[in-house]
Design a protein around this motif. Structure first.
Motif, PDB file in Angstrom:
ATOM      1  N   ARG A 290       0.873   5.404  -0.209  1.00 36.93           N
ATOM      2  CA  ARG A 290      -0.255   6.691   0.135  1.00 36.93           C
ATOM      3  C   ARG A 290       0.618   8.129  -0.386  1.00 36.93           C
ATOM      4  O   ARG A 290       1.578   7.906  -0.061  1.00 36.93           O
ATOM      5  CB  ARG A 290      -0.543   6.961   1.578  1.00 36.93           C
TER       6      ARG A 290
ATOM      7  N   SER B 205       0.840  -1.145  -0.129  1.00 37.05           N
ATOM      8  CA  SER B 205      -0.002   0.118  -0.058  1.00 37.05           C
ATOM      9  C   SER B 205       0.829   1.256  -0.023  1.00 37.05           C
ATOM     10  O   SER B 205       1.865   1.363   0.810  1.00 37.05           O
ATOM     11  CB  SER B 205      -0.861  -0.158   1.270  1.00 37.05           C
TER      12      SER B 205
ATOM     13  N   GLU C 246       4.408   5.831   2.752  1.00 37.47           N
ATOM     14  CA  GLU C 246       3.813   6.995   2.438  1.00 37.47           C
ATOM     15  C   GLU C 246       5.100   7.997   1.346  1.00 37.47           C
ATOM     16  O   GLU C 246       5.927   7.937   1.730  1.00 37.47           O
ATOM     17  CB  GLU C 246       3.572   8.003   3.457  1.00 37.47           C
TER      18      GLU C 246
END
Length: 122
Positions: A74, A72, A111
């Motif tokens: 971001r 993931s 991130e």
């Protein structure tokens, strides 16, 4: 970023589910102790180094991070005054968390701090 205890629990959940589904011969437990699980601090857990993605486009950075096991990603704006577009694929990476070289386990989230293609990362 996900806290240490939450991340450990999330990493251990699939192991616990597999152990529960497999059982031990005939559905009876061989012992009364709970099944063993692994934690992120366990040396037996596969780790990989986070690649450096600063300077790459967001789109290219995602591909590199996914290949390294980061599931993931971001996006956030490097310049707090600049608003990210709906599709920041062409924006460049100015910062990353976890940092390049950090040891991670599969499924770790990241991130990326992005700047417009014409903006400086300073």
């Amino acid at each position: 970023m996900i806290g240490g205890r939450v991340r450990t629990a999330l990493l251990c959940l699939p192991v616990a589910l597999v152990l529960a589904a497999c059982g031990s011969g005939g559905g009876k437990s061989a012992s009364s102790s709970p099944p063993a699980t692994t934690s992120a601090d366990d040396p037996a857990v596969a780790r990989s180094a986070v690649p450096e993605v600063k300077g790459k486009t967001f789109k290219d950075a995602i591909a590199v991070l996914n290949e390294a096991g980061i599931a993931s990603v971001r996006a956030a704006s490097f310049d707090k005054k600049a608003k990210l577009p709906t599709d920041p694929d062409g924006w460049k990476v100015c910062g990353q968390d976890p940092a390049a070289g950090s040891q991670i386990t599969a499924g770790t989230a990241a991130e990326l701090l992005l700047a417009a293609p014409s903006a400086a990362c300073a």
